[in-house]
Design a protein around this motif. Structure first.
Motif, short mmCIF file in Angstrom:
data_model
loop_
_atom_site.label_atom_id
_atom_site.label_comp_id
_atom_site.label_asym_id
_atom_site.label_seq_id
_atom_site.Cartn_x
_atom_site.Cartn_y
_atom_site.Cartn_z
N LEU A 146 0.86 -1.19 0.00
CA LEU A 146 0.00 0.00 0.00
C LEU A 146 0.90 1.23 0.00
O LEU A 146 1.59 1.51 0.98
N GLY A 147 0.92 1.95 -1.11
CA GLY A 147 1.73 3.15 -1.21
C GLY A 147 0.89 4.40 -1.02
O GLY A 147 -0.33 4.35 -1.08
N GLY A 148 1.58 5.50 -0.75
CA GLY A 148 0.87 6.77 -0.60
C GLY A 148 1.76 7.81 0.03
O GLY A 148 2.85 7.49 0.51
N THR A 149 1.29 9.05 0.04
CA THR A 149 2.08 10.08 0.71
C THR A 149 1.96 9.95 2.23
O THR A 149 2.88 10.30 2.95
N PHE A 150 0.82 9.43 2.70
CA PHE A 150 0.59 9.27 4.14
C PHE A 150 0.89 10.58 4.86
O PHE A 150 1.77 10.66 5.72
N ASP A 151 0.14 11.61 4.51
CA ASP A 151 0.43 12.97 4.95
C ASP A 151 -0.78 13.60 5.65
O ASP A 151 -1.36 14.55 5.13
N PRO A 152 -1.19 13.08 6.84
CA PRO A 152 -0.60 11.98 7.60
C PRO A 152 -1.31 10.64 7.32
O PRO A 152 -2.36 10.61 6.66
N ILE A 153 -0.75 9.56 7.84
CA ILE A 153 -1.40 8.27 7.76
C ILE A 153 -2.60 8.25 8.73
O ILE A 153 -2.53 8.86 9.81
N HIS A 154 -3.70 7.61 8.34
CA HIS A 154 -4.92 7.65 9.16
C HIS A 154 -5.77 6.40 8.90
O HIS A 154 -5.41 5.54 8.09
N TYR A 155 -6.90 6.34 9.60
CA TYR A 155 -7.77 5.14 9.48
C TYR A 155 -8.35 4.97 8.08
O TYR A 155 -8.73 3.87 7.70
N GLY A 156 -8.44 6.04 7.32
CA GLY A 156 -8.91 5.93 5.94
C GLY A 156 -7.96 5.11 5.08
O GLY A 156 -8.37 4.54 4.07
N HIS A 157 -6.68 5.05 5.48
CA HIS A 157 -5.72 4.15 4.84
C HIS A 157 -5.78 2.76 5.47
O HIS A 157 -5.78 1.74 4.78
N LEU A 158 -5.80 2.74 6.80
CA LEU A 158 -5.55 1.50 7.54
C LEU A 158 -6.75 0.56 7.61
O LEU A 158 -6.60 -0.65 7.47
N LYS A 159 -7.94 1.11 7.82
CA LYS A 159 -9.11 0.23 7.97
C LYS A 159 -9.49 -0.50 6.68
O LYS A 159 -9.72 -1.71 6.71
N PRO A 160 -9.56 0.19 5.53
CA PRO A 160 -9.84 -0.56 4.29
C PRO A 160 -8.76 -1.61 4.00
O PRO A 160 -9.07 -2.71 3.54
N ALA A 161 -7.50 -1.26 4.27
CA ALA A 161 -6.41 -2.21 4.03
C ALA A 161 -6.54 -3.43 4.93
O ALA A 161 -6.38 -4.58 4.48
N SER A 162 -6.86 -3.21 6.20
CA SER A 162 -7.04 -4.31 7.14
C SER A 162 -8.22 -5.20 6.74
O SER A 162 -8.13 -6.43 6.76
N GLN A 163 -9.31 -4.55 6.37
CA GLN A 163 -10.51 -5.29 5.96
C GLN A 163 -10.22 -6.14 4.73
O GLN A 163 -10.61 -7.32 4.65
N THR A 164 -9.51 -5.56 3.75
CA THR A 164 -9.20 -6.28 2.52
C THR A 164 -8.21 -7.40 2.77
O THR A 164 -8.32 -8.49 2.19
N ALA A 165 -7.23 -7.16 3.65
CA ALA A 165 -6.26 -8.21 4.00
C ALA A 165 -6.98 -9.39 4.64
O ALA A 165 -6.68 -10.56 4.33
N ASN A 166 -7.93 -9.11 5.50
CA ASN A 166 -8.71 -10.16 6.15
C ASN A 166 -9.52 -10.94 5.12
O ASN A 166 -9.59 -12.17 5.14
N TRP A 167 -10.13 -10.22 4.18
CA TRP A 167 -10.94 -10.82 3.11
C TRP A 167 -10.10 -11.74 2.23
O TRP A 167 -10.54 -12.82 1.81
#
Length: 206
Positions: free
Chosen positions: A2-23
């Motif tokens: 998962l790439g990005g500027t992460f400026d800043p990193i937040h749940y909008g990055h982390l929660k979809p990624a976690s959900q998709t990883a679980n899926w």
């Protein structure tokens, strides 16, 4: 990945990624902060600060690991060049590159996008209420050619597929967070506490 500027990193990055990883049954997602994104102007926080915020997330969440290869560059971070380095290190690995629906809409303008698909599968995070029928013609024809409809199909192919993940209810943007921080508004529910502590400690986005 998962790439990005992460400026800043937040749940909008982390929660979809976690959900998709679980899926998908994934045990690790590599977080890849960009140094100089080709499609954006300047970031608000420095590369060092953005890296430190991502590291804090990775220290707390075993699903995520930090990769700084793009931050070591002095030139723009082109996805193709980065994926080539991953492939060179792990030739047998199947690369899954996570993007948002907004990035999919511009994907055919990315640098050598066809070559990107020769190296990885795209996993697209979506927000509630999106409709494939409303996509522009370029994106529609892209999906007509490359979309795969199941996890089983993903496992069968080495690369070249676009898989749309189930929608995630988390709809947060870095732009909105930076505005809230500048206005001294609460952001506790929008990002991990360790990231918010770092922002306060270094007086970022003020």
């Amino acid at each position: 990945i998962l790439g990005g500027t992460f400026d800043p990193i937040h749940y909008g990055h982390l929660k979809p990624a976690s959900q998709t990883a679980n899926w998908l049954g994934l045990s690790q997602i590599i977080l890849l902060p960009a140094h100089i994104p080709p499609h954006k102007k300047l970031t608000s926080a420095s590369s060092t600060n953005r890296a430190e915020m991502v590291k804090r997330v990775c220290q707390q969440e075993t699903l995520f690991s930090f990769d700084d290869r793009e931050l070591k560059r002095t030139t723009p971070s082109y996805t193709l060049e980065t994926l080539k380095t991953f492939k060179k290190e792990q030739p047998e690995a199947k690369l899954l590159f996570f993007i948002g629906m907004d990035s999919l809409l511009t994907f055919t303008t990315w640098y050598k996008w066809q070559e990107i698909l020769s190296l990885c599968h795209l996993i697209v995070s979506t927000r509630p209420g999106y409709r494939l029928s409303k996509l522009d013609k370029n994106t529609q024809s892209l999906l007509n050619k490359y979309q795969i409809k199941s996890k089983a199909e993903l496992l069968q192919k080495a690369s070249g597929g676009i898989l749309i993940a189930p929608p995630c209810e988390c709809d947060i943007s870095s732009t909105n967070i930076r505005a809230r921080l500048k206005a001294r508004q609460a952001c506790q529910e929008l990002m991990p506490e360790s990231v918010l502590d770092y922002i306060k400690q270094h007086q970022l986005y003020r």
